[in-house]
Design a protein around this motif. Sequence first.
Motif, mmCIF file in Angstrom:
data_model
loop_
_atom_site.group_PDB
_atom_site.id
_atom_site.type_symbol
_atom_site.label_atom_id
_atom_site.label_comp_id
_atom_site.label_asym_id
_atom_site.label_seq_id
_atom_site.Cartn_x
_atom_site.Cartn_y
_atom_site.Cartn_z
ATOM 1 N N ASN A 370 0.822 -1.215 0.000
ATOM 2 C CA ASN A 370 0.000 0.000 0.000
ATOM 3 C C ASN A 370 0.862 1.274 0.000
ATOM 4 N N ASP A 371 2.088 1.126 -0.423
ATOM 5 C CA ASP A 371 2.993 2.279 -0.446
ATOM 6 C C ASP A 371 2.418 3.373 -1.348
ATOM 7 N N SER A 372 2.375 4.582 -0.774
ATOM 8 C CA SER A 372 1.795 5.694 -1.528
ATOM 9 C C SER A 372 2.654 6.144 -2.699
ATOM 10 N N THR A 373 3.932 5.716 -2.703
ATOM 11 C CA THR A 373 4.813 6.113 -3.807
ATOM 12 C C THR A 373 4.640 5.235 -5.037
ATOM 13 N N ILE A 374 3.825 4.173 -4.912
ATOM 14 C CA ILE A 374 3.601 3.272 -6.049
ATOM 15 C C ILE A 374 2.839 4.035 -7.129
ATOM 16 N N LYS A 375 3.371 4.027 -8.323
ATOM 17 C CA LYS A 375 2.783 4.777 -9.417
ATOM 18 C C LYS A 375 1.422 4.223 -9.817
ATOM 19 N N ASP A 376 1.297 2.871 -9.937
ATOM 20 C CA ASP A 376 0.027 2.233 -10.320
ATOM 21 C C ASP A 376 -0.129 0.952 -9.488
ATOM 22 N N PRO A 377 -1.110 0.899 -8.610
ATOM 23 C CA PRO A 377 -1.303 -0.287 -7.764
ATOM 24 C C PRO A 377 -1.587 -1.561 -8.553
ATOM 25 N N LEU A 378 -2.084 -1.450 -9.798
ATOM 26 C CA LEU A 378 -2.393 -2.649 -10.599
ATOM 27 C C LEU A 378 -1.201 -3.106 -11.435
ATOM 28 N N GLU A 379 -0.088 -2.311 -11.415
ATOM 29 C CA GLU A 379 1.066 -2.705 -12.221
ATOM 30 C C GLU A 379 1.614 -4.046 -11.739
ATOM 31 N N GLY A 380 1.859 -4.941 -12.710
ATOM 32 C CA GLY A 380 2.354 -6.281 -12.390
ATOM 33 C C GLY A 380 1.243 -7.279 -12.116
ATOM 34 N N PHE A 381 -0.037 -6.811 -12.124
ATOM 35 C CA PHE A 381 -1.164 -7.709 -11.802
ATOM 36 C C PHE A 381 -2.198 -7.810 -12.930
ATOM 37 N N LEU A 382 -1.822 -7.352 -14.134
ATOM 38 C CA LEU A 382 -2.617 -7.604 -15.339
ATOM 39 C C LEU A 382 -1.854 -8.673 -16.113
ATOM 40 N N PHE A 383 -2.129 -9.913 -15.760
ATOM 41 C CA PHE A 383 -1.289 -11.024 -16.221
ATOM 42 C C PHE A 383 -1.354 -11.169 -17.738
ATOM 43 N N PRO A 384 -0.201 -11.415 -18.393
ATOM 44 C CA PRO A 384 -0.168 -11.550 -19.842
ATOM 45 C C PRO A 384 -1.095 -12.651 -20.335
ATOM 46 N N GLY A 385 -1.802 -12.375 -21.420
ATOM 47 C CA GLY A 385 -2.747 -13.308 -22.005
ATOM 48 C C GLY A 385 -3.757 -12.578 -22.863
ATOM 49 N N SER A 386 -4.792 -13.327 -23.319
ATOM 50 C CA SER A 386 -5.838 -12.768 -24.167
ATOM 51 C C SER A 386 -7.136 -12.708 -23.365
ATOM 52 N N TYR A 387 -7.772 -11.574 -23.414
ATOM 53 C CA TYR A 387 -8.995 -11.364 -22.620
ATOM 54 C C TYR A 387 -10.078 -10.744 -23.488
ATOM 55 N N ALA A 388 -11.289 -11.197 -23.253
ATOM 56 C CA ALA A 388 -12.427 -10.690 -24.021
ATOM 57 C C ALA A 388 -12.667 -9.226 -23.695
ATOM 58 N N ALA A 389 -12.821 -8.443 -24.741
ATOM 59 C CA ALA A 389 -13.102 -7.013 -24.569
ATOM 60 C C ALA A 389 -13.868 -6.530 -25.793
ATOM 61 N N ALA A 390 -15.182 -6.651 -25.732
ATOM 62 C CA ALA A 390 -16.030 -6.285 -26.859
ATOM 63 C C ALA A 390 -16.914 -5.108 -26.481
ATOM 64 N N LYS A 391 -17.387 -4.449 -27.494
ATOM 65 C CA LYS A 391 -18.237 -3.290 -27.283
ATOM 66 C C LYS A 391 -19.438 -3.668 -26.415
ATOM 67 N N GLY A 392 -19.724 -2.801 -25.448
ATOM 68 C CA GLY A 392 -20.812 -3.065 -24.516
ATOM 69 C C GLY A 392 -20.339 -3.550 -23.165
ATOM 70 N N MET A 393 -19.107 -4.043 -23.116
ATOM 71 C CA MET A 393 -18.560 -4.487 -21.834
ATOM 72 C C MET A 393 -18.005 -3.290 -21.060
ATOM 73 N N LYS A 394 -17.905 -3.434 -19.756
ATOM 74 C CA LYS A 394 -17.363 -2.374 -18.906
ATOM 75 C C LYS A 394 -15.873 -2.599 -18.676
ATOM 76 N N PRO A 395 -15.086 -1.524 -18.540
ATOM 77 C CA PRO A 395 -13.642 -1.676 -18.326
ATOM 78 C C PRO A 395 -13.290 -2.480 -17.081
ATOM 79 N N ASP A 396 -14.036 -2.271 -16.008
ATOM 80 C CA ASP A 396 -13.699 -2.997 -14.788
ATOM 81 C C ASP A 396 -13.894 -4.503 -14.963
ATOM 82 N N THR A 397 -14.840 -4.891 -15.843
ATOM 83 C CA THR A 397 -15.048 -6.324 -16.104
ATOM 84 C C THR A 397 -13.815 -6.924 -16.754
ATOM 85 N N VAL A 398 -13.240 -6.215 -17.694
ATOM 86 C CA VAL A 398 -12.045 -6.700 -18.380
ATOM 87 C C VAL A 398 -10.857 -6.742 -17.421
ATOM 88 N N LEU A 399 -10.678 -5.704 -16.639
ATOM 89 C CA LEU A 399 -9.554 -5.636 -15.713
ATOM 90 C C LEU A 399 -9.627 -6.727 -14.636
#
Length: 564
Positions: A370-399
């Motif tokens: 929880n270090d406040s100096t961390i630029k992006d808390p999600l960095e390193g946790f969007l694991f490489p791969g292919s994910y569904a992202a089609a029109k009509g879906m919400k960004p948080d669903t993809v993330l």
Amino acid sequence: MTEYGRGPGSEPWHPQDPLYGDGGWEGQQAYAGHQAAYGGRTQQQYPQQPQHGDWQQMPQPGYDGQPYPYYADQGQTPYDPQYPGQHPQPDGHPEPGHQGGWDATGTHGQVPYAADPGDPYGQHPVAYGAEQPDFYAAEDAYPPPEPPGRRRPEAEPEPDPSVDDEEEHAFFAGGGDDDEDDEPHERVGRAERRAGKGRKPVKSKKRRTGCACMVVVLVFGGGLGGVGYYGYKFYQNRFAPAPDYAGDGTGETVTVEIPKGAGGWDIGRRLKEAGVVKSAEAFVHAQGTTPGGDSIQAGAYLLKKEMSAASAVRMMLDPKSQNNVMVRPGERNAGVYQDIDKKLELAAGTTQKIAAKEYRTFGLPSWVSNDSTIKDPLEGFLFPGSYAAAKGMKPDTVLKQMVAQAKERYAAYGLDAKARSLGLHNAFELVTVASLVQAEGKTHDDFRKMAEVVYNRLKPTNTETNQLLQFDSTYNYLKGTSNIHISEKDINSNQSPYNTYTHKGLPPGPIGNPGEDALKATLNPTHDGWIYFVATDGTTNTEFAKTYEEFQQLKDKFNATSGN
């Protein structure tokens, strides 16, 4: 036929004759073909009748092993026990021809009949003192009937045609095992019918006959129908082509999401539910006959409705139809956010804002810093791969899909326990090291050496760099750039924790999303003493050194190659 009697030519009596004494009746059985004379008179000879079964074994009525009694009221002389076997004549003398009380025929002597000499049997005296029918008066009455106890059942009369029309077989009349108790009543009914006393009503049998026939028809008809139906289905499944559409589909498009690990049947069912293909069977067949059909990956696909299965397979193999967001190994979150915005047709920066605001709801591991100096808390946790992202879906669903995959993979490797064995404090630091290895390494072989460089420079005993990593990748992450030529002035003037030239130890957090290879290398580094490295060609070739002198040689090589 042998004749036997008292007339001329008969054999004389002999003591060894089988008809002697107690063998009288058995003797008669031995000479079953002969008829004895009654009363000592000459027998009227009758044609020999066939003897059947045990009829010839039956004793004469009234015979129980004792001489027949005589009664005075029948005109016979009373029997005198002093003369056993003798039958007195009216004049008081024994009947001529008797020897020792038995006549030569083996039967008891009789008093002469007073009847018509022409019919010696017409008025035979009753032996038991009661009226008996004349079995010999009628021309067709011979042989005499057997005793009641030995009589055979009378032959069944010919069936009445009217009765046959009404009565059915027991099966069609509803009969069965339960009708056994009714057998005595049935016998009575038959006797009554023979006697002409009437018939039983058969209306209930008619009704049962109709029901039974209907049941039989339904059972056999249903069985044949079932066999036919399943035979047809078997033929359809084995030999007939699966239901399928023709052509490349309609103008209507639909997005179908294929989860990770889905096989041909699962993909086919999802396409069928979306209206893309007509049957899952057709899709599986097309996938198996299309080159590369088994390489369809998880993700979202933009397809047309009512496509032939073969067209659907070809379209899913075309990258243009894939409505997916690809997270590449080492890619920073900033690039992933931009791809999501494009796929969902959102305004630039929409996904990044949502990530910064809602990241705590995405299911990150509990050990994330929880270090406040961390630029992006999600960095390193969007694991490489292919994910569904089609029109009509919400960004948080993809993330959330990406975070869930990273959490699953990291847990599988047991990062928290591994971190301590490698001299780190926790799993979060281990992911940070993996992101550095991924960013600085160029090939699979580089990753293990690069991991050793990081661990060696972090050691308190490091006197070569004094725990400074000095990675260009961390500074570029801070700046959002990818430059390989950074001036010492720029580097030395920046005091950000992400500047590993001026700040000892690891950066506050990961600088990208490490892939499987980098993660495995981080968990299993080399132990050769590597502490320096230089990308001598500036792109793909990385060389390592153990001393500062070796490092200077590699640096000169890089400068010569790059024109510095």
